[in-house]
Design an enzyme around this catalytic site. Structure first.
Site, PDB file in Angstrom:
ATOM      1  N   GLY A  63      24.201  10.221  75.603  1.00 17.60           N
ATOM      2  CA  GLY A  63      22.732   9.605  75.646  1.00 17.60           C
ATOM      3  C   GLY A  63      21.502  10.616  75.971  1.00 17.60           C
TER       4      GLY A  63
ATOM      5  N   GLN B 229      12.768  13.073  70.348  1.00 18.25           N
ATOM      6  CA  GLN B 229      13.013  12.259  71.505  1.00 18.25           C
ATOM      7  C   GLN B 229      12.438  13.160  72.658  1.00 18.25           C
ATOM      8  OE1 GLN B 229      14.751   8.937  72.794  1.00 18.25           O
ATOM      9  NE2 GLN B 229      13.238   9.049  71.039  1.00 18.25           N
TER      10      GLN B 229
ATOM     11  N   GLU C 216      16.493   9.090  77.798  1.00 17.66           N
ATOM     12  CA  GLU C 216      16.092   9.146  79.239  1.00 17.66           C
ATOM     13  C   GLU C 216      15.909  10.537  79.920  1.00 17.66           C
ATOM     14  OE1 GLU C 216      15.074   6.109  79.992  1.00 17.66           O
ATOM     15  OE2 GLU C 216      16.407   4.735  78.884  1.00 17.66           O
TER      16      GLU C 216
ATOM     17  N   PRO D  20      19.910  16.179  64.927  1.00 16.88           N
ATOM     18  CA  PRO D  20      18.964  17.135  65.565  1.00 16.88           C
ATOM     19  C   PRO D  20      17.496  16.995  65.561  1.00 16.88           C
ATOM     20  CG  PRO D  20      20.784  18.162  64.560  1.00 16.88           C
ATOM     21  CD  PRO D  20      20.814  16.775  64.293  1.00 16.88           C
TER      22      PRO D  20
END
Length: 730
Positions: free
Chosen positions: A694, A630, A697, A624
């Site tokens: 994922g 990210q 992105e 986490p």
């Protein structure tokens, strides 16, 4: 019996963090080899044409200069077709092999000298003359390539019959990656074998390209890259400077270091291309979409046809019976673009999500409700069911977190002193992908382990997250597992990009760790001197390096004792991952809902972000803390795309006029407000056993349109180009 998971799901700090903050993590440009020379590229100063002469007399006369290499004296290279090097279709730029100039900044020579300063000075003394031509630089000037089309239903008739019909044109600007670490290559030959230290997101692609260009077996090419200081997609293929460094090393018979300057990174590596994205949509008066037509044009170079997955959102993000997409790249006299964070979906989201906001305003429907009204039951592009799709929950959670009820229904009416306040939102998705991968796992006799795999780590925390997966699979603590990355001597992996690293390499690590653990269990239950002798293997679990029969804690021993007694110095396996057929049975994506609150100075038009909230359906979260990092990075990048970033080109010759971090604006700490990331708890069980989708992105997709929609809510001014500038609001 299921092996316990004690590390996965925990927000562990980066295992390599101390190395990085103390300067002990070695990046490509940090490598120094005995006898090493320095190389500096000479760039073309015209945007198109031919070289008519290169005068190196003054440069070669300087102290310390060993060589000046150009197409006039360079060794001939092979440049065979090589799909493994990750280049787009077309004719790769052949470094220093001919007299053609295809774009401003193209390498036309390289000066090689004993010191960096000597090489820089020599490069400045090289005189190049050209027969220059006017380059084609704008999307309206180039040659469109073949169309990539998609269609379902009868879009023309549906648009003609629609209660509401709207046509809009969106223009996101070209932007560059601007990672902190510059692109660099150090090359050293030993006979016909070469070792390169290179900034790359795909070790095996660089290996394949060097082998192809220099006509040697891949086994004679070693690529080393344990750390990457950010890349965002810019290092997903080998660029010409990699070949030039290797060429210079071969011709001088000395190791060579070549580091691109910040300015050269704007010409020497890729970028997110500029787009002309036109949408015509049809809907009923309640905002239910009936048709959408997408006409998409994007930059590419004259010698390669770069494309990205920009059509996917238009095909399947929302429900509608009629869709038509015409996507063409346009060949221009520029260097080739490359994938940049959220490639394709981030660009598509700006156009589609702003268009839906425009529709919501037109028909008087709340933007969140409009999206909910157009939620599909299945992927209407492929006809497949969704593996998991929790976009509704992302939308409702994000609305609650941002305080969506505070949004003004009429734009331009909510104020805080001199500031106009607005709220906006956008949805987005990013396809879940994976690729074959391998990882070597070794359990040592002292109870420690290491894992080797060729993958890079450009900053998302791959060292840490893979260590967590390996530790759980082996039943060890994080402190006893060492992750080794970034060497082509290690088992091969796919690119470190596209949000595929954990799904692909993580699963290979899990498989290898599971295999080694089972080897140890089998050794124990078949060893008459082991307390576990005769136990059923599926009843044995391993924690902290100790094998125990479940419900019989007295029957236990450590890896260390087991291997010592059996005279084994290690156990080892190469774990592997091969994608299953889930991609043919399900539509698989990660989803995001991004909400933004902005303040716009009513007089000056200055825009300030007050708060961003991102909610993500990204499957299982391995760490986490890293996931939040990210998301923060993705949001910061989205702020840059929305308000600051724009690569400006001189229309006369293709020179990038803001090729530096003084004039190319990126967000700084003062630009960043409160950022909140929420990951929905859950997993996608269909593709990989880890349950991940994922996330690197998808956290970027939707940020720019959410900000653009918030600016409209604040001001009533609709801006359809990026970045949104003060001038656009006047």
């Amino acid at each position: 019996m299921t092996q316990p998971r004690n590390a996965v799901g925990v927000g562990h700090a980066r295992v390599e963090g101390r190395l990085k903050v103390t300067g002990r993590a070695g990046y490509a440009a940090d490598q120094n080899v005995e006898g090493m020379l320095h190389a500096v590229i000479v760039d073309a100063t015209v945007g198109r044409g031919r070289i008519t002469g290169i005068d190196t007399t003054r440069a070669q006369a300087q102290p310390g200069v060993v060589a000046v290499i150009s197409h006039l004296n360079a060794t001939r290279l092979t440049y065979r077709e090589n799909p493994d090097s990750n280049h787009p279709p077309g004719e790769r730029l052949q470094a220093l092999q001919d007299d053609r100039v295809r774009f401003f900044g193209q390498p036309v020579a390289v000066a090689v000298a004993a010191t960096l300063q000597q090489a820089q000075h020599a490069a400045s003394l090289v005189t190049v003359t050209y027969d220059a031509e006017q380059p084609a630089l704008g999307l309206d000037e180039g040659t469109p390539n073949a169309a990539q089309n998609y269609a379902r239903g009868d879009t023309a008739d549906a648009l003609a019959a629609a209660d509401v019909r709207m046509t809009m044109a969106y223009a996101p600007a070209r932007t560059h990656h601007n990672p902190m670490e510059p692109h660099a290559t150090v090359a050293q030959w030993d006979g016909d074998r070469i070792t390169v230290w290179d900034k790359t997101q795909w070790i095996n692609a660089t290996q394949a390209e060097l082998a192809s260009v220099f006509d040697i077996p891949r086994s004679q090419v070693r690529v080393v890259n344990p750390y990457v200081g950010g890349a965002f997609g810019s290092a997903l293929r080998p660029w010409p400077h990699v070949i030039i460094a290797a060429l210079a090393a071969r011709m001088t018979r000395r190791p060579v270091k070549l580091v691109l300057t910040r300015r050269q990174m704007y010409f020497g590596t890729g970028y997110r291309p500029a787009y002309d994205y036109r949408i015509t949509l049809g809907a009923d008066r309640r905002g239910r979409l009936t048709a959408m037509e997408h006409t998409i044009r994007a930059e590419t170079s004259s010698y390669e046809d770069f494309r990205e997955a920009v059509t996917a959102a238009g095909e399947s993000l929302y429900s509608m019976p009629n869709v038509r997409i015409d996507y063409r790249s346009v060949a221009l006299d520029v260097n080739t673009p490359i994938w940049k964070r959220g490639p394709g979906p981030a660009t598509a989201a700006f156009a589609i999500e702003v268009a839906l906001d425009e529709l919501a305003h037109r028909v008087g429907v709340d933007p969140v409700d409009l999206r909910l009204r157009n939620e599909p039951e299945k992927d209407e592009g492929s006809g497949l069911p969704f593996s998991t799709r929790r976009l509704r929950e992302c939308l409702s959670t994000g609305a609650r977190e941002i305080g969506w009820q505070r949004r003004a229904r009429r734009p331009g009416t909510r104020r805080d002193g001199d500031w106009l306040i607005g709220l906006g939102m956008a949805a987005g998705n990013y396809h879940t992908v994976s690729a074959p991968a391998q990882a070597r796992v070794r359990l040592n006799a002292d109870g420690t382990a290491f894992v080797e795999t060729a993958s890079s780590d450009m900053g998302p925390g791959t060292y840490t997250s893979m260590t967590q997966v390996a530790a759980d699979a082996l039943g060890l603590t994080l402190e006893t597992v060492q992750m080794r990355l970034g060497d082509s001597l290690y088992p091969p992996t796919p690119p470190h990009g596209g949000s595929m690293t954990m799904a692909s390499i993580g699963t290979a690590v899990l498989n290898g760790g599971d295999t080694v653990r089972r080897q140890a269990i089998d050794l124990a239950v078949n060893d008459r001197n082991s307390p576990l002798y005769g136990a059923a293997p599926d009843k044995v679990v391993v924690r902290d390096g100790r094998l125990t029969v479940r419900d019989q804690p007295a029957r236990a021993e450590t890896y260390r004792r087991l291997l010592a007694r059996n005279d084994r110095d290690h156990l080892e396996a190469v774990g592997s991952y091969t994608p299953n057929d889930a991609g043919q049975r399900f539509s698989m994506s990660a989803y995001a809902a991004t909400f933004a609150e902005v303040a716009v100075d009513a007089t000056l038009g200055l825009i300030r972000i007050r708060k961003l909230v991102g909610v993500y359906d990204a499957g299982r979260i391995v760490n986490p803390r890293l996931a939040e990092s990210q998301a923060i990075g993705g949001m910061v990048g989205g702020i840059g795309a929305a308000l600051l970033e724009h690569t400006v080109t001189d229309d006369r010759d293709g020179r990038i006029v803001n090729a530096n971090l003084a004039d190319y604006l990126v967000p700084v700490n003062a630009d960043i407000p409160e950022l909140k990331a929420v990951y929905l708890n859950g997993e996608d069980p269909h593709m990989v056993s880890l349950g991940v989708k994922g996330l690197g992105e998808v956290v970027h997709v939707g940020v720019a349109p959410a900000i653009a929609n918030a600016v409209f809510n604040a001001t009533g001014r609709r801006v359809r180009s990026l970045p949104i500038t003060v001038e656009a609001l006047q």
